[in-house]
Write an enzyme that holds these catalytic residues in place. Sequence first.
Site, PDB file in Angstrom:
ATOM      1  N   TYR A 102     -31.263  16.355  18.324  1.00  0.00           N
ATOM      2  CA  TYR A 102     -30.066  16.599  19.145  1.00  0.00           C
ATOM      3  C   TYR A 102     -30.300  16.162  20.585  1.00  0.00           C
ATOM      4  O   TYR A 102     -31.385  16.363  21.132  1.00  0.00           O
ATOM      5  CB  TYR A 102     -29.717  18.098  19.130  1.00  0.00           C
TER       6      TYR A 102
ATOM      7  N   TRP B 195     -28.328  14.145  24.361  1.00  0.00           N
ATOM      8  CA  TRP B 195     -27.300  13.294  24.957  1.00  0.00           C
ATOM      9  C   TRP B 195     -27.757  11.870  25.225  1.00  0.00           C
ATOM     10  O   TRP B 195     -26.950  11.014  25.511  1.00  0.00           O
ATOM     11  CB  TRP B 195     -26.787  13.942  26.241  1.00  0.00           C
TER      12      TRP B 195
HETATM   13  N1  LIG Z   1     -29.451  28.274  28.898  1.00  0.00           N
HETATM   14  C1  LIG Z   1     -28.625  27.317  28.499  1.00  0.00           C
HETATM   15  N2  LIG Z   1     -29.100  26.295  27.773  1.00  0.00           N
HETATM   16  C2  LIG Z   1     -28.265  25.301  27.377  1.00  0.00           C
HETATM   17  C3  LIG Z   1     -26.900  25.320  27.722  1.00  0.00           C
HETATM   18  C4  LIG Z   1     -26.406  26.439  28.470  1.00  0.00           C
HETATM   19  O1  LIG Z   1     -25.208  26.553  28.770  1.00  0.00           O
HETATM   20  N3  LIG Z   1     -27.298  27.394  28.858  1.00  0.00           N
HETATM   21  N4  LIG Z   1     -26.079  24.286  27.335  1.00  0.00           N
HETATM   22  C5  LIG Z   1     -26.475  23.515  26.161  1.00  0.00           C
HETATM   23  C6  LIG Z   1     -25.697  22.283  26.005  1.00  0.00           C
HETATM   24  S1  LIG Z   1     -23.999  22.462  26.025  1.00  0.00           S
HETATM   25  C7  LIG Z   1     -26.254  21.074  25.755  1.00  0.00           C
HETATM   26  S2  LIG Z   1     -25.235  19.764  25.319  1.00  0.00           S
HETATM   27  C8  LIG Z   1     -27.710  20.889  25.745  1.00  0.00           C
HETATM   28  C9  LIG Z   1     -28.155  19.529  26.316  1.00  0.00           C
HETATM   29  O2  LIG Z   1     -29.423  19.217  25.873  1.00  0.00           O
HETATM   30  P1  LIG Z   1     -29.958  17.715  25.831  1.00  0.00           P
HETATM   31  O3  LIG Z   1     -28.870  16.773  25.470  1.00  0.00           O
HETATM   32  O4  LIG Z   1     -31.173  17.714  24.987  1.00  0.00           O
HETATM   33  O5  LIG Z   1     -30.360  17.491  27.361  1.00  0.00           O
HETATM   34  P2  LIG Z   1     -30.623  16.158  28.171  1.00  0.00           P
HETATM   35  O6  LIG Z   1     -31.358  16.565  29.393  1.00  0.00           O
HETATM   36  O7  LIG Z   1     -29.350  15.416  28.371  1.00  0.00           O
HETATM   37  O8  LIG Z   1     -31.602  15.349  27.222  1.00  0.00           O
HETATM   38  C10 LIG Z   1     -31.440  14.010  26.895  1.00  0.00           C
HETATM   39  C11 LIG Z   1     -32.813  13.350  26.928  1.00  0.00           C
HETATM   40  O9  LIG Z   1     -32.675  12.020  26.449  1.00  0.00           O
HETATM   41  C12 LIG Z   1     -33.491  11.167  27.249  1.00  0.00           C
HETATM   42  N5  LIG Z   1     -32.939   9.803  27.147  1.00  0.00           N
HETATM   43  C13 LIG Z   1     -31.952   9.247  27.874  1.00  0.00           C
HETATM   44  N6  LIG Z   1     -31.709   7.997  27.461  1.00  0.00           N
HETATM   45  C14 LIG Z   1     -32.570   7.755  26.442  1.00  0.00           C
HETATM   46  C15 LIG Z   1     -32.771   6.636  25.590  1.00  0.00           C
HETATM   47  O10 LIG Z   1     -32.110   5.617  25.663  1.00  0.00           O
HETATM   48  N7  LIG Z   1     -33.731   6.770  24.628  1.00  0.00           N
HETATM   49  C16 LIG Z   1     -34.483   7.888  24.481  1.00  0.00           C
HETATM   50  N8  LIG Z   1     -35.393   7.910  23.513  1.00  0.00           N
HETATM   51  N9  LIG Z   1     -34.302   8.951  25.289  1.00  0.00           N
HETATM   52  C17 LIG Z   1     -33.351   8.893  26.236  1.00  0.00           C
HETATM   53  C18 LIG Z   1     -33.421  11.741  28.630  1.00  0.00           C
HETATM   54  O11 LIG Z   1     -34.538  11.323  29.398  1.00  0.00           O
HETATM   55  C19 LIG Z   1     -33.387  13.242  28.340  1.00  0.00           C
HETATM   56  O12 LIG Z   1     -34.655  13.824  28.382  1.00  0.00           O
HETATM   57  O13 LIG Z   1     -28.334  21.951  26.486  1.00  0.00           O
HETATM   58  C20 LIG Z   1     -27.965  23.242  26.002  1.00  0.00           C
HETATM   59  N10 LIG Z   1     -28.773  24.260  26.652  1.00  0.00           N
HETATM   60  N1  LIG Z   2     -22.274  18.065  36.053  1.00  0.00           N
HETATM   61  C1  LIG Z   2     -22.408  18.341  34.744  1.00  0.00           C
HETATM   62  N2  LIG Z   2     -21.311  18.439  33.968  1.00  0.00           N
HETATM   63  C2  LIG Z   2     -21.423  18.722  32.653  1.00  0.00           C
HETATM   64  C3  LIG Z   2     -22.694  18.883  32.045  1.00  0.00           C
HETATM   65  C4  LIG Z   2     -23.847  18.795  32.887  1.00  0.00           C
HETATM   66  O1  LIG Z   2     -25.001  18.952  32.432  1.00  0.00           O
HETATM   67  N3  LIG Z   2     -23.654  18.509  34.226  1.00  0.00           N
HETATM   68  N4  LIG Z   2     -22.783  19.127  30.690  1.00  0.00           N
HETATM   69  C5  LIG Z   2     -21.633  18.802  29.855  1.00  0.00           C
HETATM   70  C6  LIG Z   2     -21.736  19.481  28.583  1.00  0.00           C
HETATM   71  S1  LIG Z   2     -22.840  18.879  27.430  1.00  0.00           S
HETATM   72  C7  LIG Z   2     -20.934  20.509  28.221  1.00  0.00           C
HETATM   73  S2  LIG Z   2     -21.055  21.202  26.667  1.00  0.00           S
HETATM   74  C8  LIG Z   2     -19.913  21.038  29.123  1.00  0.00           C
HETATM   75  C9  LIG Z   2     -19.999  22.552  29.129  1.00  0.00           C
HETATM   76  O2  LIG Z   2     -18.851  23.125  29.569  1.00  0.00           O
HETATM   77  P1  LIG Z   2     -18.868  24.686  29.885  1.00  0.00           P
HETATM   78  O3  LIG Z   2     -19.683  25.389  28.876  1.00  0.00           O
HETATM   79  O4  LIG Z   2     -17.490  25.175  30.061  1.00  0.00           O
HETATM   80  O5  LIG Z   2     -19.622  24.642  31.290  1.00  0.00           O
HETATM   81  P2  LIG Z   2     -20.542  25.686  32.070  1.00  0.00           P
HETATM   82  O6  LIG Z   2     -20.718  25.115  33.424  1.00  0.00           O
HETATM   83  O7  LIG Z   2     -21.764  25.982  31.297  1.00  0.00           O
HETATM   84  O8  LIG Z   2     -19.648  26.994  32.129  1.00  0.00           O
HETATM   85  C10 LIG Z   2     -18.411  27.004  32.816  1.00  0.00           C
HETATM   86  C11 LIG Z   2     -18.238  28.289  33.565  1.00  0.00           C
HETATM   87  O9  LIG Z   2     -18.025  29.380  32.677  1.00  0.00           O
HETATM   88  C12 LIG Z   2     -18.261  30.561  33.437  1.00  0.00           C
HETATM   89  N5  LIG Z   2     -18.642  31.640  32.525  1.00  0.00           N
HETATM   90  C13 LIG Z   2     -19.862  31.948  32.053  1.00  0.00           C
HETATM   91  N6  LIG Z   2     -19.795  33.034  31.244  1.00  0.00           N
HETATM   92  C14 LIG Z   2     -18.503  33.408  31.214  1.00  0.00           C
HETATM   93  C15 LIG Z   2     -17.788  34.456  30.562  1.00  0.00           C
HETATM   94  O10 LIG Z   2     -18.332  35.266  29.806  1.00  0.00           O
HETATM   95  N7  LIG Z   2     -16.454  34.512  30.786  1.00  0.00           N
HETATM   96  C16 LIG Z   2     -15.805  33.631  31.590  1.00  0.00           C
HETATM   97  N8  LIG Z   2     -14.493  33.756  31.735  1.00  0.00           N
HETATM   98  N9  LIG Z   2     -16.453  32.649  32.224  1.00  0.00           N
HETATM   99  C17 LIG Z   2     -17.764  32.537  32.035  1.00  0.00           C
HETATM  100  C18 LIG Z   2     -19.371  30.234  34.398  1.00  0.00           C
HETATM  101  O11 LIG Z   2     -19.070  30.747  35.690  1.00  0.00           O
HETATM  102  C19 LIG Z   2     -19.469  28.734  34.332  1.00  0.00           C
HETATM  103  O12 LIG Z   2     -19.525  28.108  35.598  1.00  0.00           O
HETATM  104  O13 LIG Z   2     -20.126  20.574  30.452  1.00  0.00           O
HETATM  105  C20 LIG Z   2     -20.313  19.160  30.513  1.00  0.00           C
HETATM  106  N10 LIG Z   2     -20.302  18.795  31.914  1.00  0.00           N
HETATM  107 MO   LIG Z   3     -23.058  20.336  25.767  1.00  0.00          MO
END
Ligand SMILES: Nc1nc2c(c(=O)[nH]1)N[C@H]1C(S)=C(S)[C@@H](COP(=O)(O)OP(=O)(O)OC[C@H]3O[C@@H](n4cnc5c(=O)[nH]c(N)nc54)[C@H](O)[C@@H]3O)O[C@H]1N2
Ligand SMILES: Nc1nc2c(c(=O)[nH]1)N[C@H]1C(S)=C(S)[C@@H](COP(=O)(O)OP(=O)(O)OC[C@H]3O[C@@H](n4cnc5c(=O)[nH]c(N)nc54)[C@H](O)[C@@H]3O)O[C@H]1N2
Ligand SMILES: [Mo]
Length: 765
Positions: A110, A112
């Site tokens: 998994y 991005w």
């Molecule tokens: N506590 C907490 N944890 C969370 C979340 C949260 O809300 N709270 N949110 C979750 C969510 S929504 C998501 S989507 C995940 C994201 O988790 P990930 O998608 O695993 O996070 P990234 O840091 O985007 O990791 C992508 C990796 O791919 C590498 N990469 C980039 N380009 C390439 C390429 O071309 N080839 C290869 N081989 N590698 C490459 C980058 O260097 C990077 O290390 O995290 C989750 N974790």
């Molecule tokens: N700049 C930037 N943008 C991103 C990403 C990133 O890594 N960087 N990641 C992308 C990815 S993979 C994803 S999945 C999306 C995630 O999209 P979201 O999951 O919606 O994004 P977050 O910033 O984790 O959370 C949004 C807000 O929800 C609020 N929140 C937390 N807990 C609660 C709750 O219990 N109730 C309510 N009402 N609000 C709460 C927090 O204040 C937080 O700022 O964002 C995407 N956009």
């Molecule tokens: Mo995500």
Amino acid sequence: MTSQFHAHSAHWGAFQAGLVDGRLVVRPHAGDPDPNPLIENFPDAARHPARISAPAVRRGWLERGPGPDTARGHDEYVQVSWNEALDLLARELKRVKDRHGPSAVFGGSYGWSSAGRFHHAQSQVHRFLNVALGGYVRSVNSYSAGCAEVLLPHILGSFEHVVKRNVTWEQIAKHSDVVLAFGGMALKNSRIASGGVSRHVERDAMLRAAQRGCQFICVSPQRSDLPPEAAADWIPVTPGTDTDLMLGMACTLIELDAHDRTFLSRYCSGWDELEAYILGRQDGVRKDAQWAATICGVPAERIVSLTKSLLKRRVLVVAAHSMQRAEHGEQPIWMAAVLACMLGQIGLPGGGYNYALGTFGHYGRRNNAISSPSLSQGTNSVKAFIPVARIADMLLHPGEPFEYNGQHLVYPDIRLVYWAGGNPFHHHQDLTRLTRAFSQVDTFVVQESAWTASARHADIVLPATMTLEREDIGSAPTDALMVAMHQIIEPYGEARDDYEIFCGLAQRLGVLDAFCEGRTAQEWIRHFYNTTRDTLVALGHEVPDFGTFWERGELVLPQLEDDGGMLRKFRQDPDAHPLATESGKIMVSSARIAGFGYIDCPGHPTWIPPVEAPTDEYPLHLISNQPAARLHSQLDFGGHSQSTKMHGREVCTMHPDTAQERGIEDGDLVRLFNARGACIAAVRLTSEILPGVVQIPTGAWYDPVEDADGKNLCVHGNPNVLTRDVGTSRLTQGCTGQLTIVQAERFKGEVRPVGVFQPPAFVTL
Ligand SMILES: Nc1nc2c(c(=O)[nH]1)N[C@H]1C(S)=C(S)[C@@H](COP(=O)(O)OP(=O)(O)OC[C@H]3O[C@@H](n4cnc5c(=O)[nH]c(N)nc54)[C@H](O)[C@@H]3O)O[C@H]1N2
Ligand SMILES: Nc1nc2c(c(=O)[nH]1)N[C@H]1C(S)=C(S)[C@@H](COP(=O)(O)OP(=O)(O)OC[C@H]3O[C@@H](n4cnc5c(=O)[nH]c(N)nc54)[C@H](O)[C@@H]3O)O[C@H]1N2
Ligand SMILES: [Mo]
């Protein structure tokens, strides 16, 4: 010397890049009305020592061979040549396949990675494992929406349609009277779009709507979850209690006799069961505003006035991803849909229910008339899979049963894990437990462009190019621009494209032709373009040849009408366009879900108190949301992300009252801790967060030391050392990383500086 600028694209936007006096310079796409500063992470990152320069093998694995090893994470590495690395890995893949079969290989991988359609690491690794081994154990759903992806098909029929073909920003600007956003719609989030985005439209749409008189309401522990342009009212809510607030609103609607009974009977199933629950007919607890106020912290009068303010207006209820990335995440996103039904709004222009609008830059937009090109992944013969966030459970409990969406499944016995394009030691919860999980496998392979925490736990580390170092095509289903992603700089050190790495392995395993189909990377990209071109020509469009496209740097794709999609059609004629649900209607209650018998996800939206609620020992809620200055952990060593750190550490925010009670001052270093671990962060005080809540973004690279009581302490501020590793419920098994509980104290001790942006220790054997 100034070179030419060329088109490129990333998840954080289309842009131009070139070398000026040998230095990498980036500038936003000229057509982007609200460019994303995240592109500024590239210049310093491209040649940063955190990059991986050559293949490396963990010392213990080289010396002792494959097998469980607790040295992972703090071992030394040995640099090897590409030939040695690929020979070793090909032999190991063959060993595992011959001895245990492909079901002993986890290739979920998994993450991005990057925006290009061809060098898409996940597609590459899946295709390779299918071709070379006959398959692998996969993962389903995402960390983003693991819970919603399973629940919404039960309730509304299609997750894809609810997120990608529903109420658009154009409709909001024109039609909405109220946008009630649970979890907000922070512009920091919509800067990102998987596959790239050429125009960031959200800021302007909110401004236009607000100027027309649309009222935005931000229901969140943080005011900053809606931007100043929205001029929003803020309803601070205790984390994890939105369901309760919504039930209080629903009860108020019933009391006012203002719920749309016609809509509920014509378009919904199961209203009576939910109404009985709200009115407390079985449990004797009426879920009214008074009841709700005691749990969610919003005063009862405010709940009532908020509810009244929605009547007879065009209301859009938005539920952010964040709410479902938490224990019982099903409940708030289900109840938010029910609220929109009670208001009779689903299917109206600018009204209804939108899941996750504003959390990505590619939601709330028109769909392209054709699909984006993608690499075929072949056929996977292995049936076993896990919901993506159950990785540590799988590695720690092979052969044990688990529940998922009505199915009784068993965790497979994994010997080899292959990761390309993701960072599990970023994205997963309870990193101490994850480290233990990864110590169990025979071999952990990581293909990466940088020395992430995952690379530092791997046995075989293969350096991958980053996006700027190769050619590709950028395209996403709701963005009209297809981008010719030019190569801007040479590969770093000995880094190779993922494709080239897999070709080297495929050759050693005797499956090169099947893997590459006789095409070089450039030929694949041309093939992708020509496939798109053929489709467009068949639809009657004039499309330039590949050479012209490459020179121009982009192609504008035709888009579909903004027609409101599935839900509008359903509203117009529910008999002709039923939803793909149990009854063809919106499931306010679901007999099917009730039939699964999960106590953690009953048959209608229910307030279920969280197992992990604040205690005397850990009295604060911790929100670990998405970082503003980077995408997850990617390029945390880049200039823009680094410019947001304080004392070299990640910054957390808290209310001045929370700080004062603990003798903490703005700019202090603090220790955030709970039973699982601790991290050090710098603190910034703000009155725009609810007292009793601490917020720290995800993505500071995990940099652990052992603290005095033998627990992992991240010196950099990674919240996943604190989060709990449990699924949302037996129904959906999603990630619950958004929320946990902690205590905070001023950090007085000595602690080493962040060291994780330097490569790990190397030895020569
Ligand atoms: N506590 C907490 N944890 C969370 C979340 C949260 O809300 N709270 N949110 C979750 C969510 S929504 C998501 S989507 C995940 C994201 O988790 P990930 O998608 O695993 O996070 P990234 O840091 O985007 O990791 C992508 C990796 O791919 C590498 N990469 C980039 N380009 C390439 C390429 O071309 N080839 C290869 N081989 N590698 C490459 C980058 O260097 C990077 O290390 O995290 C989750 N974790
Ligand atoms: N700049 C930037 N943008 C991103 C990403 C990133 O890594 N960087 N990641 C992308 C990815 S993979 C994803 S999945 C999306 C995630 O999209 P979201 O999951 O919606 O994004 P977050 O910033 O984790 O959370 C949004 C807000 O929800 C609020 N929140 C937390 N807990 C609660 C709750 O219990 N109730 C309510 N009402 N609000 C709460 C927090 O204040 C937080 O700022 O964002 C995407 N956009
Ligand atoms: Mo995500």
